[in-house]
Design a protein around this motif. Structure first.
Motif, short mmCIF file in Angstrom:
data_model
loop_
_atom_site.label_atom_id
_atom_site.label_comp_id
_atom_site.label_asym_id
_atom_site.label_seq_id
_atom_site.Cartn_x
_atom_site.Cartn_y
_atom_site.Cartn_z
N GLN A 155 60.54 10.13 -24.03
CA GLN A 155 59.47 9.77 -24.97
C GLN A 155 58.14 10.45 -24.63
OE1 GLN A 155 61.41 7.81 -22.96
NE2 GLN A 155 60.40 5.82 -22.98
N ALA A 156 58.04 11.06 -23.45
CA ALA A 156 56.75 11.59 -22.99
C ALA A 156 56.22 12.65 -23.95
CB ALA A 156 56.91 12.21 -21.61
N ARG A 157 54.90 12.60 -24.22
CA ARG A 157 54.30 13.60 -25.11
C ARG A 157 53.11 14.32 -24.50
NH1 ARG A 157 52.97 11.77 -30.92
NH2 ARG A 157 52.56 14.01 -30.98
N TYR A 158 52.47 13.70 -23.51
CA TYR A 158 51.27 14.31 -22.91
C TYR A 158 51.24 14.08 -21.41
CZ TYR A 158 49.68 13.68 -27.76
OH TYR A 158 49.58 13.68 -29.12
N VAL A 159 50.55 14.98 -20.71
CA VAL A 159 50.22 14.74 -19.32
C VAL A 159 48.70 14.64 -19.23
CG1 VAL A 159 50.29 15.64 -16.96
CG2 VAL A 159 52.26 15.95 -18.49
N VAL A 160 48.23 13.51 -18.70
CA VAL A 160 46.80 13.29 -18.50
C VAL A 160 46.51 13.57 -17.03
CG1 VAL A 160 44.90 11.63 -18.80
CG2 VAL A 160 46.97 11.41 -20.19
N TYR A 161 45.40 14.27 -16.76
CA TYR A 161 45.08 14.55 -15.36
C TYR A 161 43.64 14.17 -15.05
CZ TYR A 161 44.52 19.02 -17.89
OH TYR A 161 44.25 19.99 -18.83
N PHE A 162 43.46 13.63 -13.86
CA PHE A 162 42.17 13.07 -13.45
C PHE A 162 41.66 13.79 -12.22
CE2 PHE A 162 44.63 9.79 -15.54
CZ PHE A 162 43.72 9.22 -16.42
N SER A 163 40.35 13.93 -12.15
CA SER A 163 39.70 14.57 -11.01
C SER A 163 39.16 13.52 -10.05
CB SER A 163 38.54 15.41 -11.51
OG SER A 163 37.82 15.98 -10.44
N ILE A 172 47.03 17.52 -21.72
CA ILE A 172 47.70 18.58 -22.47
C ILE A 172 48.99 18.01 -23.02
CG2 ILE A 172 46.75 20.67 -21.39
CD1 ILE A 172 48.95 20.58 -19.32
N ASP A 173 49.50 18.63 -24.07
CA ASP A 173 50.78 18.17 -24.62
C ASP A 173 51.93 18.73 -23.78
OD1 ASP A 173 51.10 20.82 -25.40
OD2 ASP A 173 50.90 20.41 -27.55
N MET A 174 53.15 18.28 -24.06
CA MET A 174 54.28 18.70 -23.22
C MET A 174 54.53 20.20 -23.34
SD MET A 174 54.90 16.11 -21.48
CE MET A 174 56.29 16.59 -20.50
N THR A 223 52.45 10.22 -20.52
CA THR A 223 52.29 9.18 -21.53
C THR A 223 52.80 9.64 -22.90
OG1 THR A 223 50.65 7.74 -22.61
CG2 THR A 223 49.93 9.95 -22.05
N ASP A 224 53.02 8.68 -23.79
CA ASP A 224 53.37 9.05 -25.17
C ASP A 224 52.19 8.88 -26.12
OD1 ASP A 224 53.27 6.31 -25.22
OD2 ASP A 224 55.13 6.05 -26.37
N TRP A 244 39.58 18.88 -28.14
CA TRP A 244 40.64 18.54 -27.16
C TRP A 244 41.55 19.74 -26.98
CZ3 TRP A 244 45.99 18.20 -28.37
CH2 TRP A 244 46.79 17.80 -27.29
N TYR A 245 41.98 20.34 -28.09
CA TYR A 245 42.82 21.53 -27.99
C TYR A 245 41.92 22.74 -27.97
CZ TYR A 245 46.31 25.06 -28.64
OH TYR A 245 47.07 26.17 -28.45
#
Ligand SMILES: Nc1nc2c(c(=O)[nH]1)N[C@H]1C(S)=C(S)[C@@H](COP(=O)(O)O)O[C@H]1N2
Ligand SMILES: [Mo]
Length: 248
Positions: A155-163, A172-174, A223-224, A244-245
């Motif tokens: 189901q995953a659609r995005y990867v969120v990344y934190f500093s 970003i999307d998959m 996350t989805d 965002w994009y």
């Protein structure tokens, strides 16, 4: 009304309805970016959907070693905080990159763990939205390999990344997360990744503008939906009026 201005008016109306039509199509095929609701929403949807349909598998240009930019680079890294300095004094032995969310095996990696994965080095262009750019060689583990290791759920659609730096996060999307040039980078120009450029670990997304390449990353979430992060626009950038994009 002259013929000319009338034609212009019809052209503008057709353009606007074309944008709305494109946005409707994008929604139908799951191609709406998370910041599609604002003033530039229809345009953002068109850009993102068109890029995804046309260039999903395309590679960012790679350069020759002779084209690597020479210092000083125009970057704006502010002095790091106490927590960062403490970790840096220990050679980043205590730095962790946590990964959680829609994955089979939540875990956290040390820098050495990331360095044990197969690495990729590539000489690419980093373009800042403010107009300057540089070419550097980046070395790291492809994000796709890191994601493979933790078992991304379907189901995953995005990867969120934190500093580690407060206020900096993105997603970003998959398609971009699994893209072979998207790296969890730990090296630059043949050496360690300097603190000024996001050491010990930064995201490197060469198919998008520089701000997507978040420095000092310490957490990834798969996350989805991006609704539950920040203001729900997918990153800090759209909260400040940037897209965002940011494909290039
Ligand atoms: N944590 C963090 N990541 C960041 C930034 C920042 O200030 N803090 N700046 C971004 C911007 S706007 C750009 S253009 C690039 C600059 O990368 P560089 O410092 O390696 O030149 O990093 C991006 N990642
Ligand atoms: Mo930037």
């Amino acid at each position: 009304m002259s013929k000319y201005s009338r034609r212009r008016w019809i052209g503008a109306a057709a353009g606007a309805s074309g944008l709305a039509g494109a946005a409707a199509l994008a929604a139908r095929y799951g191609l709406l970016p998370p910041d599609h609701g604002g003033l530039y929403g229809a345009g953002e949807s068109l850009t993102y959907a068109a890029q995804r349909v046309l260039t999903r598998h395309s590679l960012a240009r790679e350069f020759a070693p002779s084209q690597i930019s020479t210092p000083p680079f125009a970057n704006s890294s502010s002095p790091r905080d106490e927590e960062y300095k403490r970790l840096q004094a220990e050679g980043f032995a205590g730095w962790r990159l946590a990964i959680d969310g829609m994955i089979a095996r939540p875990t956290s990696f040390s820098v050495a763990d990331i360095q044990r994965y197969p690495s990729r080095s590539q000489i690419t262009h980093l373009a800042c939205e403010e107009g300057w750019s540089m070419i550097a060689q980046w070395t790291g583990a492809p994000l796709s390999i890191v994601l493979d290791a933790v078992g991304v759920l379907p189901q995953a659609r995005y990867v969120v990344y934190f500093s580690q730096e407060k206020g900096w996060w993105d997603s970003i999307d998959m398609a971009d997360a699994l893209h072979p040039q998207t790296l969890v980078a730990y090296g630059m120009n043949g050496g360690e990744l300097p603190a000024a450029h996001g050491g010990p670990l930064r995201m490197r997304v060469p198919r998008q503008l520089g701000y997507k390449s978040v420095k000092f990353i310490n957490r990834l979430t798969v996350t989805d939906t991006l609704k539950s992060f920040g203001k729900g626009l997918g990153s800090a950038a759209p909260e400040d009026g940037y897209a965002w994009y940011a494909g290039i």
